[in-house]
Design an enzyme around this catalytic site. Structure first.
Site, PDB file in Angstrom:
ATOM      1  N   GLY A  15      28.387  23.340  28.309  1.00 44.84           N
ATOM      2  CA  GLY A  15      26.932  23.257  28.219  1.00 44.84           C
ATOM      3  C   GLY A  15      26.468  22.724  26.875  1.00 44.84           C
ATOM      4  N   CYS A  43      36.219  26.056  29.653  1.00 44.42           N
ATOM      5  CA  CYS A  43      36.681  25.178  30.738  1.00 44.42           C
ATOM      6  C   CYS A  43      37.893  24.354  30.319  1.00 44.42           C
ATOM      7  CB  CYS A  43      35.542  24.260  31.171  1.00 44.42           C
ATOM      8  SG  CYS A  43      36.073  22.967  32.291  1.00 44.42           S
ATOM      9  N   CYS A  48      39.222  26.286  33.447  1.00 46.84           N
ATOM     10  CA  CYS A  48      39.389  25.378  34.592  1.00 46.84           C
ATOM     11  C   CYS A  48      40.536  24.386  34.447  1.00 46.84           C
ATOM     12  CB  CYS A  48      38.118  24.563  34.814  1.00 46.84           C
ATOM     13  SG  CYS A  48      36.595  25.468  34.553  1.00 46.84           S
ATOM     14  N   LYS A  51      44.102  25.966  33.992  1.00 41.39           N
ATOM     15  CA  LYS A  51      44.329  26.701  35.244  1.00 41.39           C
ATOM     16  C   LYS A  51      44.704  25.749  36.370  1.00 41.39           C
ATOM     17  CE  LYS A  51      41.346  26.814  38.110  1.00 41.39           C
ATOM     18  NZ  LYS A  51      40.150  27.616  38.155  1.00 41.39           N
ATOM     19  N   TYR A 178      37.640  35.601  41.155  1.00 43.89           N
ATOM     20  CA  TYR A 178      38.180  34.240  41.036  1.00 43.89           C
ATOM     21  C   TYR A 178      39.479  34.230  40.215  1.00 43.89           C
ATOM     22  CZ  TYR A 178      33.718  31.651  42.034  1.00 43.89           C
ATOM     23  OH  TYR A 178      32.600  31.090  42.578  1.00 43.89           O
ATOM     24  N   GLU A 182      43.264  33.557  41.547  1.00 43.19           N
ATOM     25  CA  GLU A 182      43.874  32.278  41.187  1.00 43.19           C
ATOM     26  C   GLU A 182      45.190  32.495  40.433  1.00 43.19           C
ATOM     27  OE1 GLU A 182      40.762  30.164  39.101  1.00 43.19           O
ATOM     28  OE2 GLU A 182      39.869  29.470  40.990  1.00 43.19           O
ATOM     29  N   ALA A 341      34.757  26.515  44.375  1.00 45.27           N
ATOM     30  CA  ALA A 341      36.058  26.697  45.027  1.00 45.27           C
ATOM     31  C   ALA A 341      36.855  27.714  44.238  1.00 45.27           C
ATOM     32  CB  ALA A 341      36.807  25.376  45.070  1.00 45.27           C
ATOM     33  N   HIS A 435      39.806  11.195  62.207  1.00 38.16           N
ATOM     34  CA  HIS A 435      40.951  11.779  62.900  1.00 38.16           C
ATOM     35  C   HIS A 435      42.253  11.128  62.444  1.00 38.16           C
ATOM     36  CE1 HIS A 435      42.917  13.895  66.143  1.00 38.16           C
ATOM     37  NE2 HIS A 435      43.518  12.783  66.495  1.00 38.16           N
ATOM     38  N   GLU A 440      37.768  17.330  60.209  1.00 33.34           N
ATOM     39  CA  GLU A 440      37.059  16.920  61.422  1.00 33.34           C
ATOM     40  C   GLU A 440      36.596  18.138  62.223  1.00 33.34           C
ATOM     41  OE1 GLU A 440      39.348  15.048  64.694  1.00 33.34           O
ATOM     42  OE2 GLU A 440      41.137  15.455  63.508  1.00 33.34           O
TER      43      GLU A 440
HETATM   44  P1  NDP Z   1      34.670  38.114  38.766  1.00 30.76           P
HETATM   45  O1  NDP Z   1      33.366  38.716  38.443  1.00 30.76           O
HETATM   46  O2  NDP Z   1      34.765  37.022  39.764  1.00 30.76           O
HETATM   47  O3  NDP Z   1      35.677  39.261  39.214  1.00 30.76           O
HETATM   48  C1  NDP Z   1      35.880  40.396  38.461  1.00 30.76           C
HETATM   49  C2  NDP Z   1      36.787  41.317  39.241  1.00 30.76           C
HETATM   50  O4  NDP Z   1      37.169  42.426  38.441  1.00 30.76           O
HETATM   51  C3  NDP Z   1      36.124  41.886  40.477  1.00 30.76           C
HETATM   52  O5  NDP Z   1      37.079  41.931  41.502  1.00 30.76           O
HETATM   53  C4  NDP Z   1      35.695  43.273  40.029  1.00 30.76           C
HETATM   54  O6  NDP Z   1      35.637  44.212  41.067  1.00 30.76           O
HETATM   55  C5  NDP Z   1      36.813  43.632  39.092  1.00 30.76           C
HETATM   56  N1  NDP Z   1      36.431  44.607  38.074  1.00 30.76           N
HETATM   57  C6  NDP Z   1      35.340  44.562  37.260  1.00 30.76           C
HETATM   58  N2  NDP Z   1      35.321  45.620  36.436  1.00 30.76           N
HETATM   59  C7  NDP Z   1      36.414  46.359  36.736  1.00 30.76           C
HETATM   60  C8  NDP Z   1      36.934  47.574  36.229  1.00 30.76           C
HETATM   61  N3  NDP Z   1      36.327  48.249  35.255  1.00 30.76           N
HETATM   62  N4  NDP Z   1      38.082  48.038  36.771  1.00 30.76           N
HETATM   63  C9  NDP Z   1      38.702  47.375  37.772  1.00 30.76           C
HETATM   64  N5  NDP Z   1      38.252  46.219  38.279  1.00 30.76           N
HETATM   65  C10 NDP Z   1      37.120  45.721  37.770  1.00 30.76           C
HETATM   66  O7  NDP Z   1      35.243  37.683  37.360  1.00 30.76           O
HETATM   67  P2  NDP Z   1      36.433  36.739  36.921  1.00 30.76           P
HETATM   68  O8  NDP Z   1      36.863  37.288  35.616  1.00 30.76           O
HETATM   69  O9  NDP Z   1      37.427  36.549  37.993  1.00 30.76           O
HETATM   70  O10 NDP Z   1      35.689  35.361  36.694  1.00 30.76           O
HETATM   71  C11 NDP Z   1      34.510  35.295  35.901  1.00 30.76           C
HETATM   72  C12 NDP Z   1      33.618  34.190  36.385  1.00 30.76           C
HETATM   73  O11 NDP Z   1      34.155  32.951  35.990  1.00 30.76           O
HETATM   74  C13 NDP Z   1      33.510  34.084  37.903  1.00 30.76           C
HETATM   75  O12 NDP Z   1      32.537  34.941  38.441  1.00 30.76           O
HETATM   76  C14 NDP Z   1      33.165  32.654  38.098  1.00 30.76           C
HETATM   77  O13 NDP Z   1      31.776  32.509  37.973  1.00 30.76           O
HETATM   78  C15 NDP Z   1      33.879  31.973  36.951  1.00 30.76           C
HETATM   79  N6  NDP Z   1      35.139  31.341  37.404  1.00 30.76           N
HETATM   80  C16 NDP Z   1      35.095  30.324  38.304  1.00 30.76           C
HETATM   81  C17 NDP Z   1      36.239  29.722  38.741  1.00 30.76           C
HETATM   82  C18 NDP Z   1      36.169  28.619  39.743  1.00 30.76           C
HETATM   83  O14 NDP Z   1      35.092  28.052  39.910  1.00 30.76           O
HETATM   84  N7  NDP Z   1      37.248  28.282  40.422  1.00 30.76           N
HETATM   85  C19 NDP Z   1      37.552  30.146  38.274  1.00 30.76           C
HETATM   86  C20 NDP Z   1      37.497  31.239  37.347  1.00 30.76           C
HETATM   87  C21 NDP Z   1      36.330  31.806  36.940  1.00 30.76           C
HETATM   88  P3  NDP Z   1      34.357  44.371  42.024  1.00 30.76           P
HETATM   89  O15 NDP Z   1      34.432  43.248  43.009  1.00 30.76           O
HETATM   90  O16 NDP Z   1      34.570  45.707  42.651  1.00 30.76           O
HETATM   91  O17 NDP Z   1      33.163  44.307  41.152  1.00 30.76           O
END
Ligand code: NDP
Length: 452
Positions: A15, A43, A48, A51, A178, A182, A341, A435, A440
């Site tokens: 950004g 990123c 990204c 990764k 995510y 991943e 994704a 196809h 498709e």
């Molecule tokens: P997310 O918010 O996607 O996931 C966090 C995970 O950790 C959830 O499953 C959550 O559980 C769990 N969690 C949170 N707090 C605790 C805790 N205290 N104890 C145990 N589990 C916990 O975060 P990420 O770190 O995976 O990614 C951050 C952001 O980065 C994403 O939301 C996305 O916007 C971005 N990102 C995008 C990608 C892409 O576009 N491919 C790739 C990587 C990141 P619960 O579901 O129960 O809350």
């Protein structure tokens, strides 16, 4: 009042760099930018880009397996992690250099140091220098969050995973979002024994339930041991490894534990609150639709504002800010229908509403097909692809599209254009299929599997 700069940007990630470049190169602003770590931000340096390269690296054993089913006498052999890591580091150096060059070519002055706000127009640099600017943009991103519990200091975060000395034999991944999913896929593909603990009932909360279930099933079938409803209580060092006590009553030892339990906005220690900039509950900078904070000269974009935490969104926010403040045209970044994704294996591509969100809003039809695609069917694999459309019964518009498939990220990008344009189910139907492809299926989904 005379300022040193028209714009001072704190943070050289997606950004901040976009805003700085557009303000300087397109709108002639005098711009300074401070970055305390490496240019490119999350990123490019620890997100990204590395990764995705690791996803590629991890995909070869399965590809070789498939090649064998197609008649090739092939074997993957051993993975040379230090060789790959060295190449990865060189690629990140190259990209960092490219970001730096782009900024310099645009006439931006780069300060390789930390910057904090002193007042609404003044920034103090860790070099001791103080600079003034008519506008200040905070684009400091986010940082991995690890909850505090006994032994939490033994947890690794996604930042560490690109620099491991050696690959662990047994890895525990904690989280179900995510990043957790991943990395579980990446390390599983690289031959590591991966266990994943997630506190909820199903991974990937927030995505379409059917798609989540499909991804979880595929991850398990590929060898990842997913334990839902499981939380870590404590960890302690056990020789070279980490002994983990979990709520399932079991103690298990892993060589490494990755915590991917979310990210928090990087807003602390910047002097924001003292100036009257409002922070939300998670520390996010509160901004209006034009990324302006409660202090008119201070703006913020990207993950530090915790709106939609995706690189392309931060880029749009940074660009819109620069056009609005320096280009004389008022533009707001559009946060509607943003596709994304998850680079699991197979990938999950998603745009618009999940079935659950949509049915709470209006009457819908659900079109869904799960099938074994030609390529893997021939290879004798069981893995299926999921193609799903959520359609409004009233407007006929496609409200959501969810794809679980190899290259779903590529497919959802294109489906997102049609959906963003307001395509109806009938628009999809009158589009002739390409196809033979997996995609498709999206234009040949004839009857709804259910109405809700
Ligand atoms: P997310 O918010 O996607 O996931 C966090 C995970 O950790 C959830 O499953 C959550 O559980 C769990 N969690 C949170 N707090 C605790 C805790 N205290 N104890 C145990 N589990 C916990 O975060 P990420 O770190 O995976 O990614 C951050 C952001 O980065 C994403 O939301 C996305 O916007 C971005 N990102 C995008 C990608 C892409 O576009 N491919 C790739 C990587 C990141 P619960 O579901 O129960 O809350």
């Amino acid at each position: 009042m005379n300022f040193d700069y028209d714009l001072f940007v704190i943070g050289g990630g997606s950004g901040g760099v976009r805003a700085a470049r557009v303000a300087a190169a397109d709108h002639g602003a005098k711009v300074g930018l401070a970055e305390e770590s490496r240019m490119g931000g999350t990123c490019v340096i620890r997100g990204c880009v590395p990764k995705k390269l690791m996803v590629f690296a991890s995909s070869y054993p399965a590809a070789v397996e498939e090649a064998r089913a197609y008649g090739w006498n092939a074997s993957a052999g051993a993975f040379d992690w230090p060789m790959f890591r060295g190449k990865l580091e060189a690629e990140l150096d190259r990209l960092e250099g490219a970001y730096r060059k782009t900024l310099l070519n645009a006439g931006v002055t780069i300060h390789d140091c930390r910057a904090v706000l002193e007042d609404a127009h003044t920034v103090k640099l860790s070099t001791g220098e103080t600079v003034t600017a008519k506008h200040i943009l905070v684009a400091t991103g986010g940082w991995p969050f690890v909850p505090e519990f006994p032994g939490s200091e033994l947890a690794l975060t996604s930042n560490d995973m690109f620099h491991l000395e050696k690959l662990p034999k047994r890895l525990l991944v904690v989280g179900g979002g995510y990043i957790a999913c991943e990395f579980a896929g990446i390390f599983n593909g690289l031959g590591v024994e991966v266990t994943q603990y997630y506190r909820g009932a199903q991974i990937l909360r927030g995505f379409d339930d059917e798609a989540r279930g499909h991804v979880a099933e595929a991850m398990r079938a590929r060898g990842i041991e997913i334990h839902c409803g499981t939380e870590v209580m404590e960890m302690e060092r056990a020789g070279e490894g980490v002994k983990v006590t979990a709520t399932d009553g079991k103690d298990r030892t892993f060589d490494a534990v990755l915590y991917a339990t979310g990210r928090v906005p990087n807003s602390h220690g910047l002097g924001l609150e003292a100036l009257g900039v409002k922070l939300g509950r998670r520390g996010e900078i509160v901004v209006d639709g034009h990324s302006q904070t409660a202090v008119p000269s201070i703006y913020a974009v990207g993950d530090v504002t915790d709106r939609i935490n995706l690189t392309p969104v931060a880029i749009r926010e940074g660009h819109a800010f620069a056009d609005t403040v320096f280009g004389g045209k008022v533009v707001a970044a559009d946060h509607e229908l943003v596709a994304s994704a998850v680079f699991t294996q197979p990938e999950l591509g998603s745009v618009g509403l999940s079935e659950e969100e949509a049915r709470d809003r209006e009457p819908i039809e659900v079109y869904s097909a799960a099938f074994r695609p030609m390529r893997s069917l021939f290879a004798g694999q069981e893995e299926r692809v999921l193609m799903k459309l959520i359609v409004s019964q009233d407007s006929r518009k496609v409200l959501g599209c969810h794809i679980v498939a190899p290259e779903a990220g590529e497919m959802i990008q294109l489906a997102a254009i049609a959906i963003k344009m307001g395509a109806t189910k009938e628009d999809f139907d009158r589009t002739v299929a390409v196809h033979p492809t997996m995609g498709e299926e999206l234009v040949t989904l004839r009857r709804p599997v259910r109405k809700a």
